[in-house]
Scaffold this motif. Structure first.
Motif, PDB file in Angstrom:
ATOM      1  N   THR A 105       0.535  -1.137  -0.440  1.00 61.35           N
ATOM      2  CA  THR A 105      -0.170  -0.012   0.523  1.00 61.35           C
ATOM      3  C   THR A 105       0.710   1.374   0.304  1.00 61.35           C
ATOM      4  O   THR A 105       0.797   1.851  -0.125  1.00 61.35           O
ATOM      5  N   LEU A 106       1.736   1.397   1.301  1.00 58.71           N
ATOM      6  CA  LEU A 106       2.418   2.474   1.314  1.00 58.71           C
ATOM      7  C   LEU A 106       3.794   2.692   0.945  1.00 58.71           C
ATOM      8  O   LEU A 106       4.719   1.492   0.274  1.00 58.71           O
ATOM      9  N   SER A 107       4.150   3.747  -0.117  1.00 58.37           N
ATOM     10  CA  SER A 107       5.701   3.987  -0.757  1.00 58.37           C
ATOM     11  C   SER A 107       6.487   3.408   0.324  1.00 58.37           C
ATOM     12  O   SER A 107       7.515   3.162   0.167  1.00 58.37           O
ATOM     13  N   SER A 128      -0.116   1.402  -6.140  1.00 57.52           N
ATOM     14  CA  SER A 128      -1.156   2.657  -4.624  1.00 57.52           C
ATOM     15  C   SER A 128       0.543   3.534  -3.988  1.00 57.52           C
ATOM     16  O   SER A 128       0.053   4.955  -3.350  1.00 57.52           O
ATOM     17  N   ASN A 129       1.794   2.919  -4.793  1.00 56.03           N
ATOM     18  CA  ASN A 129       2.989   4.214  -4.282  1.00 56.03           C
ATOM     19  C   ASN A 129       3.057   4.996  -5.683  1.00 56.03           C
ATOM     20  O   ASN A 129       2.846   4.927  -6.277  1.00 56.03           O
ATOM     21  N   THR A 130       3.327   5.956  -4.591  1.00 58.86           N
ATOM     22  CA  THR A 130       3.393   7.535  -5.533  1.00 58.86           C
ATOM     23  C   THR A 130       4.671   8.533  -5.265  1.00 58.86           C
ATOM     24  O   THR A 130       4.095   9.782  -6.297  1.00 58.86           O
ATOM     25  N   PHE A 178       6.563   8.319   0.957  1.00 57.55           N
ATOM     26  CA  PHE A 178       5.315   9.683   0.055  1.00 57.55           C
ATOM     27  C   PHE A 178       5.025  10.962   0.691  1.00 57.55           C
ATOM     28  O   PHE A 178       4.745  12.166   0.134  1.00 57.55           O
ATOM     29  N   ASN A 254      -1.841  12.847  -2.824  1.00 60.45           N
ATOM     30  CA  ASN A 254      -1.890  11.987  -3.072  1.00 60.45           C
ATOM     31  C   ASN A 254      -3.132  11.317  -1.671  1.00 60.45           C
ATOM     32  O   ASN A 254      -4.296  10.322  -1.695  1.00 60.45           O
TER      33      ASN A 254
HETATM   34  C1  1QQ Z   1       2.168   6.733  -1.081  1.00 59.81           C
HETATM   35  C2  1QQ Z   1       0.529   6.855  -1.225  1.00 59.81           C
HETATM   36  C3  1QQ Z   1      -0.506   6.931  -0.126  1.00 59.81           C
HETATM   37  C4  1QQ Z   1      -1.304   8.047   0.039  1.00 59.81           C
HETATM   38  C5  1QQ Z   1      -1.818   5.850  -0.997  1.00 59.81           C
HETATM   39  C6  1QQ Z   1      -1.390   4.830  -0.721  1.00 59.81           C
HETATM   40  O1  1QQ Z   1       0.313   7.637  -2.610  1.00 59.81           O
HETATM   41  O2  1QQ Z   1       2.186   5.747   0.301  1.00 59.81           O
HETATM   42  O3  1QQ Z   1       2.360   6.452  -3.018  1.00 59.81           O
END
Ligand code: 1QQ
Length: 374
Positions: A105-107, A128-130, A178, A254
């Motif tokens: 889920t998280l970067s 979902s990694n941004t 993130f 995000n």
């Molecule tokens: C990341 C995100 C989070 C806000 C969403 C899962 O974009 O951890 O990259």
């Protein structure tokens, strides 16, 4: 029966024979189910994101398994929002029969788990990694989530135009991959658009009391507050800002795309602006069907994270069918060939850096919903 030489040397990825199919594209037929293993944050601070990711991925498996020729066996495990747990899961997936990993889920977790996938030569698709620096980990690392760097410049440009921004305060948590990456993207975009940053205020992702920082921010009399935070911090931050009488727009990255922001911050979330990879109002046919199917399955509306997870399996399916193979190495090769694929996110491509390429948009919370900023 003579064993082929080299048979048994492959420690993982299922039986070679069964994962290699016949035909190609829509007519590809593979005997074995393709094992897809996901690590999402189902508990812990990022559980708001993980819950809908699990729904989206499982719904995609159900729908794609209605097609002829290729079937997926999706398993979703909980990384507990903990990089150490994520590493353990990735090791387990890599030494097991998974053909491809989805998540985490998280970067912040991906920075630690994706080197495991890279070293084990199993492809991983982040949904979902941004943050920046994820796909740079190596050539087995892909994502279908647009980066902060891709989304934030247009968020800032549109917000500046619509809100006549001249001076802002920037707030961000400086202990998460993130949120730090989002901060850098905001700082660069604000600079490029000539918006003055009067103060930059840092906090921790586990903070829940923002009164002191917000009182500081207030002194700048900003035209907006720009925030890079995960939703767990964003909810109290936005709520407390309104309580302190700060009524200027709040612009987020995000992390703000979770409907939990709206349900938990309530009226305080009205007017929040956030760049996004998906909006429920997207007219494309795929998305309309997705909304309907999701509602039928879960009796709730999907969010961006569900849509990106759903699209993740669509992208994997395209790669599998491209080579008519569910082997790790073939999936890795063919993920690079996903171009102009019709998905719930719209027309989607994997670019030369293994990052996502599709249209982004800017949203505003209006009447308790993410609306498109007009
Ligand atoms: C990341 C995100 C989070 C806000 C969403 C899962 O974009 O951890 O990259």
């Amino acid at each position: 029966v003579l064993a082929a030489s080299g048979c048994g040397s492959s420690s993982s990825g299922g039986s070679d024979a069964e994962l290699k199919g016949e035909g190609s594209g829509d007519s590809c037929t593979i005997t074995a189910e393709i094992p897809v293993s996901a690590a999402f944050s189902l508990t812990g601070a990022a559980a708001n994101y993980g819950a809908t990711q699990k729904n989206g991925l499982e719904l995609a498996a159900k729908k794609l398994n209605e097609n002829d020729g290729v079937k997926y066996k999706v398993t979703v495990e909980d990384d507990q929002t903990d990089p150490k747990q994520g590493i353990q899961l990735f090791q387990q997936f890599a030494s097991g029969d998974a053909s491809v990993i989805v998540g985490p889920t998280l970067s912040n977790t991906a920075k630690q788990t994706d080197p495991v996938a890279q070293d084990s030569q199993i492809p991983v698709l982040g949904v979902s990694n941004t943050a920046g620096g994820i796909t740079e980990i190596g050539d087995y690392v892909f994502r279908d989530s647009l980066t902060e760097e891709a989304v934030i410049p247009q968020t800032v440009t549109q917000a500046k135009e619509k809100l006549d921004l001249k001076k802002v305060v920037v707030m961000y948590s400086n202990d998460d991959a993130f949120t730090e990456s989002g901060y850098t993207a905001f700082a660069e975009a604000l600079k490029a658009d000539g918006v003055k940053v009067d103060q930059t205020l840092k906090f921790s992702k586990s903070d829940t009391d923002f009164h002191a920082l917000l009182n500081k921010a207030k002194q700048s009399k900003p035209d907006a507050i720009v925030v890079s935070a995960l939703v767990e911090a964003a909810i109290p931050l936005v709520t407390q800002a309104r309580e302190l009488g700060i009524d200027v727009p709040i612009i987020g990255g995000n992390g703000f795309n979770s409907p939990a922001l709206i349900s938990d911050a309530g009226d305080a979330s009205e007017g929040v602006i956030v760049g996004a990879a998906w909006n429920s109002a997207s007219k494309n046919e795929q998305n309309q069907a997705f909304l309907k199917d999701y509602k039928a399955e879960y009796d709730s509306a999907p969010d961006q994270f569900a849509a990106q997870a759903y699209a993740g399996l669509q992208v994997i399916d395209a790669a599998v069918r491209e080579g008519c193979s569910g082997e790790r190495e073939d999936i890795k090769t063919n993920l690079n060939k996903v171009k102009d694929l019709s998905t719930v996110l719209g027309d989607f491509s994997i670019d030369e850096n293994r990052d996502a390429k599709h249209e982004a948009l800017v949203q505003i919370v209006k009447d308790g919903k993410f609306d498109i900023l007009k």
